[in-house]
Design an enzyme around this catalytic site. Structure first.
Site: not given
Ligand code: GDP
Ligand code: IMO
Ligand code: MG
Length: 428
Positions: A13-14, A16-17, A40-41, A143, A222, A303
């Site tokens: 959730d950094e 990436k999307g 979830g991107h 497998r 992830q 989170r």
């Molecule tokens: P991903 O899984 O790495 O693609 O990240 P997620 O989409 O799960 O979570 C990132 C969240 O932060 C999303 O709700 C984005 O819309 C939001 N986001 C991304 N970049 C920024 C930013 O620079 N500032 C803020 N406030 N939100 C951001």
């Molecule tokens: P994105 O791509 C954040 C976490 C789950 C759990 C562990 C194992 O959006 O960054 P799993 O369902 O893979 O067996 O769960 O990994 N987890 C994530 N946390 N962002 C994700 O994806 C994640 N995908 C899995 O919360 O702790």
């Molecule tokens: Mg995410």
């Protein structure tokens, strides 16, 4: 041209999307190489906010070809829903989305098993997204998994029934109550739907692109600290989330990888169980969660939030060979008087270390912080690095000095446009 990899350096959730979507015009192909609907991107642009789970984040750029690679685990039911959710955007996905026949299929019974394993673990549960990820990768390594290409073969039903019979045995051993029949109808309808897409041998496709000097962006899911080998095991996901996963998850040789873009938040978050040394269980933690809208894009779970953890970040940069860093969500820290950054850990024996100890899951590891001054201002009007407030520049310098890799992009909001790059040339 070659392949660049973009991946998360923390616990997912950094952002990436957002960045894949932002960078996509510089590429002709975007490819997912691991994970599945646990991801979830989020993408935001022109009043659209969209969360993608299995489909690569290049889909909103019409000229881009998107690949779901062999390293991915694909749930046909979620795939169908995702495609239907995109229908208003006229994206022509039958033309520009390609799915590896070697990607593994997530069956409804994999999801049941995920829930059953978690239930049986009680308080030691992983906090899985319950999308069936672990059981599907287990079957792959064991497998006996089913792959996307199997749906085209006459023996698919036979193979399906035999795998499900195995799953039923495991479910009864785990004393898990379930109703499989009701989901199976939806599953088979979704399998038929999947057959209407380009199911290909994506390793040939992508290597031909490399020969044609097409530029490719591999999109990680992830984060590095959830990697099955290098994450905080067993509180990890079941795939290789680091850069080398792009080679195995797409069938490309290491020498074709050029840049590795490592994405991190200006602080840290984690969903699910497992160690998190800089976690804040106080008002500041709540503040980060509320201000950063830190609720899961896939499960909606709150989170866990905490300060930036530099030993963990440095570890992630090391195992990925990250060549550039992108710092996300700087704006979430705008109002803070002081910002802490963990530079070392104190181990139970009193020693101070700057690496991630093997015992991270068991031992009581205390973060040692350096305190930085906050910038206390909005970043919205700022268009380049030189105009960042001095304290934000100091924050970035501290990170760069510690990690020894440049921070070339800072994100100041969720929208495509809220992205500040150090210089266009350094990027690619
Ligand atoms: P991903 O899984 O790495 O693609 O990240 P997620 O989409 O799960 O979570 C990132 C969240 O932060 C999303 O709700 C984005 O819309 C939001 N986001 C991304 N970049 C920024 C930013 O620079 N500032 C803020 N406030 N939100 C951001
Ligand atoms: P994105 O791509 C954040 C976490 C789950 C759990 C562990 C194992 O959006 O960054 P799993 O369902 O893979 O067996 O769960 O990994 N987890 C994530 N946390 N962002 C994700 O994806 C994640 N995908 C899995 O919360 O702790
Ligand atoms: Mg995410």
């Amino acid at each position: 041209m070659s392949v660049d990899v973009l991946l998360g350096l923390q616990w997912g959730d950094e952002g990436k999307g957002k960045i894949v979507d932002y960078l996509a015009p510089k590429y002709q192909v975007v490819a997912r190489f691991q994970g599945g609907p646990n991801a979830g991107h989020t993408l935001e642009f022109e009043n659209i906010k969209h969360v993608l789970h299995q489909i690569p984040s290049g889909v909103f750029r019409p000229e881009i070809q998107n690949i779901i690679g062999n390293g991915v685990v694909l749930d046909p039911i979620i795939f169908k829903k995702e495609i239907e959710g995109l229908k208003n955007y006229q994206l022509n996905l039958k033309e520009n989305l390609f799915i590896s026949k070697k990607a593994q299929l997530i069956l409804p019974s994999h999801r049941l098993l995920d829930a059953a394993y978690e239930q049986s673990k009680g308080k030691d549960k992983i906090g899985s997204t319950l999308k069936g990820i672990g059981p599907t990768y287990q079957d792959k390594i064991g497998r006996h998994g089913l792959r996307v290409g199997d749906v085209l073969h006459s023996k698919f039903m036979e193979k399906y029934q035999s795998l499900v019979a195995e799953h039923r045995k495991k479910l009864s051993y785990l004393s898990y109550e379930y109703d499989l029949e009701s989901i199976e109808k939806e599953f088979f309808a979704a399998v038929d739907f999947l057959k209407g897409f380009n199911l290909i041998e994506s390793e040939y496709f992508i290597n031909a692109k490399i020969q044609e000097k097409v530029s490719i962006l591999a999109e990680g899911a992830q984060g590095s600290l959830l990697d099955v080998d290098f994450g905080s095991y067993p509180f990890v996901t079941s795939s290789t989330t680091i850069a080398s996963g792009a080679c195995t998850g797409l069938g490309i040789a290491p020498q074709h990888i050029q840049e590795v873009f490592g994405i991190f938040k200006a602080y840290c978050t984690r969903v699910g169980s497992g160690p998190f040394p800089t976690e804040l269980m106080d008002k500041t933690g709540d503040y980060l969660r509320q201000t950063g809208h830190e609720f899961g894009s896939t499960t909606g779970r709150p989170r866990r939030c905490g300060w930036l953890d530099l030993p963990a970040l440095k570890y992630a940069v090391m195992v990925n060979g990250a060549t550039q860093l992108f710092m996300m969500k700087a704006d979430v820290l705008n109002e803070l008087e002081e910002i802490k950054v963990c530079t070392h850990y104190r181990l139970p024996d009193g020693s101070e270390v700057d690496y991630m100890p093997y015992e991270i899951c068991e031992a009581d590891i205390q973060p040692i912080y350096k305190t930085c001054q906050g910038w206390k201002q909005s970043l919205q009007e700022i268009k380049d690095f030189d105009h960042f407030p001095a304290t934000l520049r100091q924050y970035i310098e501290l990170i760069e000095d510690y990690i020894q890799v440049p921070v070339n992009l800072v994100s100041t909001g969720p929208n495509r446009t809220q992205t500040i790059v150090r210089s266009q040339e350094v990027m690619i």
